[in-house]
Scaffold this motif. Structure first.
Motif, short mmCIF file in Angstrom:
data_model
loop_
_atom_site.label_atom_id
_atom_site.label_comp_id
_atom_site.label_asym_id
_atom_site.label_seq_id
_atom_site.Cartn_x
_atom_site.Cartn_y
_atom_site.Cartn_z
N LEU A 165 -30.67 19.56 -32.86
CA LEU A 165 -30.88 20.75 -33.70
C LEU A 165 -29.57 21.32 -34.24
CD1 LEU A 165 -33.67 22.48 -31.58
CD2 LEU A 165 -33.94 21.44 -33.85
N GLY A 166 -28.45 20.70 -33.86
CA GLY A 166 -27.17 21.11 -34.42
C GLY A 166 -26.33 22.01 -33.55
N ALA A 167 -26.72 22.19 -32.29
CA ALA A 167 -25.97 23.06 -31.39
C ALA A 167 -24.79 22.32 -30.77
CB ALA A 167 -26.88 23.59 -30.29
N THR A 168 -23.81 23.09 -30.35
CA THR A 168 -22.77 22.60 -29.45
C THR A 168 -23.30 22.80 -28.03
OG1 THR A 168 -20.96 23.12 -30.95
CG2 THR A 168 -20.42 22.91 -28.59
N VAL A 169 -23.40 21.73 -27.26
CA VAL A 169 -24.08 21.79 -25.96
C VAL A 169 -23.07 21.59 -24.83
CG1 VAL A 169 -25.93 20.85 -24.52
CG2 VAL A 169 -26.17 20.85 -27.02
N ILE A 170 -22.98 22.61 -24.00
CA ILE A 170 -22.18 22.53 -22.78
C ILE A 170 -23.15 22.32 -21.62
CG2 ILE A 170 -20.43 23.65 -21.35
CD1 ILE A 170 -19.62 23.27 -24.30
N GLY A 171 -22.96 21.29 -20.86
CA GLY A 171 -23.83 21.01 -19.73
C GLY A 171 -23.09 21.17 -18.42
N THR A 172 -23.82 21.55 -17.38
CA THR A 172 -23.24 21.54 -16.04
C THR A 172 -24.09 20.65 -15.15
OG1 THR A 172 -24.50 23.39 -15.08
CG2 THR A 172 -22.50 23.94 -16.33
#
Length: 326
Positions: A165-172
Motif C-alpha cells: 500500500l506504499g507504507a514504510t514498514v518497521i518490523g520488530t
C-alpha cells in the motif's frame, strides 16, 4: 448419518489431552451446509484453548478455520450448492474435523485461483490483517507503520500488505533470525525487541518521525514502548497480548505521549455481518491475487498427528503456517 473424525477435548492440559474420535454427523439443518474438509488452519489461540488458558465449555472441539467442499445443503440455503469450494474462520469452535456442519452465512466461496491449502493457511490471519490496514487505520502511501511480531503469521501479512500500500514498514521480532523473516515479508527495517534500546532503534529508523500507526499483538512486553514509538496524534492498535495483558495506566499518559489514540480491536466484530464478511474476504482474495500477501506454509500434519502439530507450535519449531490435513 455420515461418519466424521473429530478432535475432542474432555479436559484441558498438554497436547496429549486431544483425542481423535469417530462420530456420527447428521444431515445439515436448515441454514447449514455439510463440508468435507480438505485443509484445517492452526492458530495459536488453539493452544490457549486446549491448555485452558482460554477455557471453553467441556467437552469441546478445537479449531477456528478450514477449507473444504460442500457435500450437502440444508433447507433454505440458496447461495451455496454441492461441490462449491469454501473457507471459513468464525463458524464456531470445531474445525479440527474431517467433516462438519456449518452455518452457510459463515462461509465464503473460494475463487478458482486460490487452492484449499493456501486458503486454510492464510484466511484467519489475512482477515485480521484486513481490518487492521483497511478499517482500524487505512494505510496510505507515505505512512510509517510499526508492526510488532512481524515474523508471526499475522505480522508477515500485515508487513507485506502495508508495504504494498506504499507504507514504510518497521518490523520488530524477538531474535535475529526472526528479523530476517520480517525483512523477507516486506519490512524496510527489522529490529530485535529483545534488545533494551529497541524503542530508540525504531525512532532512529524513522529519522525521528515515529509511526503513524503501531500494530501491537505482543502486549505487556511492548506496549509502553509502542506509546513512545507513535507519532503525535498517532494510533496504537493493540490487537493481541501474546506476552500478557498490558499494565494499567492513566489515560492522561496518552496526552503526554503526543495526544495518541488507542484501540483494542478484534476480527470477529469486524466480520459479524455476513455481507461485510464476504466483502472483507473479497478484499483478501484480491490482495492474494495481486501478490500483496502470500501464504507461507511451514508444516503439514495429518489430523491423526494433531498433538505433534501443537508440540511443534509450542516449541517454535516451525516458521510459517501450520496445516492439519484430514
Amino acid at each position: 448419518m455420515t461418519s466424521a473424525r473429530v478432535v475432542e477435548l474432555t479436559e484441558f492440559g498438554g497436547p496429549e489431552v486431544m483425542r481423535l474420535v469417530n462420530a456420527g454427523l447428521p444431515a445439515p439443518a436448515a441454514g447449514q451446509v455439510q463440508l468435507r474438509q480438505t485443509a484445517i488452519g492452526f492458530n495459536y489461540i488453539d493452544v490457549y484453548q486446549r491448555s485452558g488458558k482460554y477455557p471453553l465449555p467441556s467437552p469441546t472441539g478445537l479449531g477456528h478455520e478450514a477449507a473444504g467442499v460442500v457435500e450437502a445443503v440444508g433447507e433454505g440455503v440458496t447461495a451455496l450448492r454441492e461441490g462449491d469450494r469454501v473457507v471459513y474462520m468464525h463458524a464456531g469452535i470445531g474445525a479440527y474435523a474431517s467433516r462438519r456442519n456449518v452455518p452457510a452465512d459463515k462461509l465464503v466461496k473460494l475463487p478458482d485461483s486460490i487452492d484449499d491449502l493456501t486458503a486454510a493457511a492464510i484466511f484467519f490471519k489475512a482477515m485480521t490483517a484486513q481490518y487492521l490496514v483497511r478499517k482500524t487505520h487505512p494505510v496510505q502511501a507515505g505512512d510509517v507503520v510499526l508492526v510488532h511480531a512481524a515474523a508471526g503469521g499475522v505480522g508477515q501479512i500485515l508487513s507485506s500488505w502495508a508495504k504494498a500500500l506504499g507504507a514504510t514498514v518497521i518490523g520488530t521480532a524477538g531474535s535475529a533470525e526472526k528479523c530476517e523473516v520480517a525483512r523477507a515479508a516486506g519490512c524496510d527495517v527489522a529490529i530485535n525487541y529483545s534488545q533494551a534500546d529497541w524503542v530508540e532503534q525504531v525512532i532512529a529508523a524513522t529519522d525521528g518521525r515515529k509511526a503513524r500507526v503501531v500494530y501491537d499483538s505482543v502486549g505487556k512486553h511492548t506496549f509502553m514502548g509502542s506509546l513512545d514509538c507513535a507519532a503525535p496524534f498517532g494510533l496504537v492498535a493493540l490487537y493481541g497480548a501474546a506476552s500478557g495483558p498490558v499494565p494499567a495506566f492513566e489515560p492522561e499518559l496518552l496526552s503526554k505521549k503526543g495526544c495518541l489514540f488507542l484501540t483494542r480491536p478484534s476480527v470477529f466484530p469486524h466480520n459479524a455481518d455476513p455481507q461485510t464478511f464476504r466483502a472483507n474476504a473479497a478484499d483478501v482474495f484480491q490482495a492474494i491475487g495481486q501478490g500483496a500477501i502470500r501464504a507461507a506454509i511451514g508444516a503439514r500434519f495429518p489430523l491423526e498427528q494433531v498433538a505433534e502439530a501443537h508440540r511443534a507450535a509450542e516449541a517454535r519449531a516451525t516458521t510459517g503456517a501450520i496445516l492439519l490435513l484430514p
